[in-house]
Design an enzyme around this catalytic site. Structure first.
Site, PDB file in Angstrom:
ATOM      1  N   ILE A  38      -2.445   9.092  -3.177  1.00 29.96           N
ATOM      2  CA  ILE A  38      -1.879  10.034  -2.216  1.00 29.96           C
ATOM      3  C   ILE A  38      -2.912  11.048  -1.731  1.00 29.96           C
ATOM      4  O   ILE A  38      -2.798  11.598  -0.630  1.00 29.96           O
ATOM      5  CB  ILE A  38      -0.684  10.761  -2.863  1.00 29.96           C
ATOM      6  CG1 ILE A  38       0.126  11.514  -1.813  1.00 29.96           C
ATOM      7  CG2 ILE A  38      -1.147  11.695  -3.993  1.00 29.96           C
ATOM      8  CD1 ILE A  38       1.461  12.016  -2.330  1.00 29.96           C
ATOM      9  N   LYS A  39      -3.958  11.289  -2.526  1.00 28.72           N
ATOM     10  CA  LYS A  39      -4.927  12.324  -2.186  1.00 28.72           C
ATOM     11  C   LYS A  39      -5.848  11.928  -1.028  1.00 28.72           C
ATOM     12  O   LYS A  39      -6.604  12.774  -0.536  1.00 28.72           O
ATOM     13  CB  LYS A  39      -5.734  12.705  -3.423  1.00 28.72           C
ATOM     14  CG  LYS A  39      -4.888  13.375  -4.507  1.00 28.72           C
ATOM     15  CD  LYS A  39      -4.165  14.604  -3.976  1.00 28.72           C
ATOM     16  CE  LYS A  39      -3.334  15.313  -5.038  1.00 28.72           C
ATOM     17  NZ  LYS A  39      -4.114  15.989  -6.047  1.00 28.72           N
ATOM     18  N   ASP A  40      -5.772  10.689  -0.580  1.00 22.38           N
ATOM     19  CA  ASP A  40      -6.480  10.333   0.658  1.00 22.38           C
ATOM     20  C   ASP A  40      -5.954  11.158   1.821  1.00 22.38           C
ATOM     21  O   ASP A  40      -6.703  11.573   2.706  1.00 22.38           O
ATOM     22  CB  ASP A  40      -6.294   8.843   0.983  1.00 22.38           C
ATOM     23  CG  ASP A  40      -7.013   7.930   0.021  1.00 22.38           C
ATOM     24  OD1 ASP A  40      -7.706   8.430  -0.895  1.00 22.38           O
ATOM     25  OD2 ASP A  40      -6.874   6.704   0.172  1.00 22.38           O
TER      26      ASP A  40
END
Length: 301
Positions: A38-40
């Site tokens: 999700i941190k993309d």
């Protein structure tokens, strides 16, 4: 389509073996982002916003403190814009994530486990000041939650318009804050997930094996009014659910996903019907060195 376009628009799937006809649990599979988490989304937003504000340009250097996934997202986006990336990560976090960051060109520096994420933040800030680098500062950057307002939140509403509960872990708190701010407008209950050893529910900070979530101090942008409940999940339950997801759904999810699933199941026990959407931030393949599928020697039990 280009590889960089694979950030966002991840699938939402029904967890068949954990749902009933009246009460359904859906998982937002963030491991389908380009860098596997999700941190993309966060890395893309923070870098592009800093560039749009004239704070960051091609050839500059960014520095951040992270357990790994944010560093991976930042490294991917930094490469895309020809920006250098320095990461400070506490010891004991998975070696797979460190290897991935290095493969993406990041300069990864380990900090003592005893100093936790706060120690890593202090070193990252000191590096930025010494080398005139751009300190991303995800834990206190107001753009962190905004990364999810028009991406994750809108995707969930489009994919599950009859959502009743939104469930997400809190590390920096950005995923929860940004998405919950939108869900709140649609009368959705917002539930935070944290491991034992995190302080949001009033517990004392201490080490835990569930990676990617948990805080040592309250994030500056985490709005208490958006929180309907906080679920504190043990490492044992989180890792047990990782194995159960693999066996029952064929989903290879990380430990923070296992914790989030436990929170969703706890909610499901208290309601007769409804739709619960839970965020699965990443996959188990980047935690194999941590024995994620055989935690405590109880594989597949």
């Amino acid at each position: 389509m280009k590889a960089f376009d694979l950030i966002g628009n991840t699938p939402l799937v029904l967890l068949e073996q954990f749902s009933t006809e009246a009460m359904k649990i859906y998982a937002k599979l963030e491991m389908y982002n380009l860098g596997g988490s999700i941190k993309d989304r966060l890395g893309k937003h923070l870098i592009e916003h800093a560039m749009s504000q004239g704070e960051l340009s091609t050839g500059d250097t960014i520095v951040e403190a992270t357990a790994g996934n944010t560093g991976i997202g930042l490294a991917i986006v930094a490469n895309h814009y020809h920006i250098n990336c320095v990461i400070y990560a506490p010891e004991h976090f998975s070696e797979e994530k460190m290897s991935i960051m290095r493969a993406l060109g990041a300069d990864v520096r380990r900090t003592p486990r005893s100093e936790g994420m706060i120690g890593a933040q202090q070193q990252a800030k000191a590096y930025a000041e010494k080398h005139q680098a751009y300190y991303v500062n995800q834990f206190n950057n107001d753009e962190n939650p905004r990364a999810y307002v028009h991406t994750l939140a809108q995707e969930i509403l489009d994919q599950c318009p009859d959502i009743n509960y939104f469930v997400a872990g809190a590390g920096s708190g950005g995923t929860f804050s940004g998405t919950a701010s939108v869900m709140h407008q649609h009368n959705v209950k917002n539930i935070i997930v944290e491991p034992e050893g995190s302080i949001l529910a009033g517990g004392e900070a201490h080490a835990h094996d569930t990676e990617g979530i948990g805080v040592e101090k309250w994030p500056s942008f985490l709005d208490r009014s958006l929180i309907d409940d906080i679920k504190v999940i043990s490492d044992q339950d989180a890792f047990h659910n990782v194995s159960q997801l693999a066996l029952k759904e064929g989903l290879l999810a990380g430990s923070s996903s296992g914790a989030a699933l436990q929170a969703a199941m706890d909610i499901a026990e208290d309601i007769d019907e409804g739709h619960i959407v839970v965020v699965f931030p990443d996959s188990s393949d980047r935690y194999m060195s941590k024995n994620i599928l055989n935690y405590g020697g109880n594989n597949n039990e």
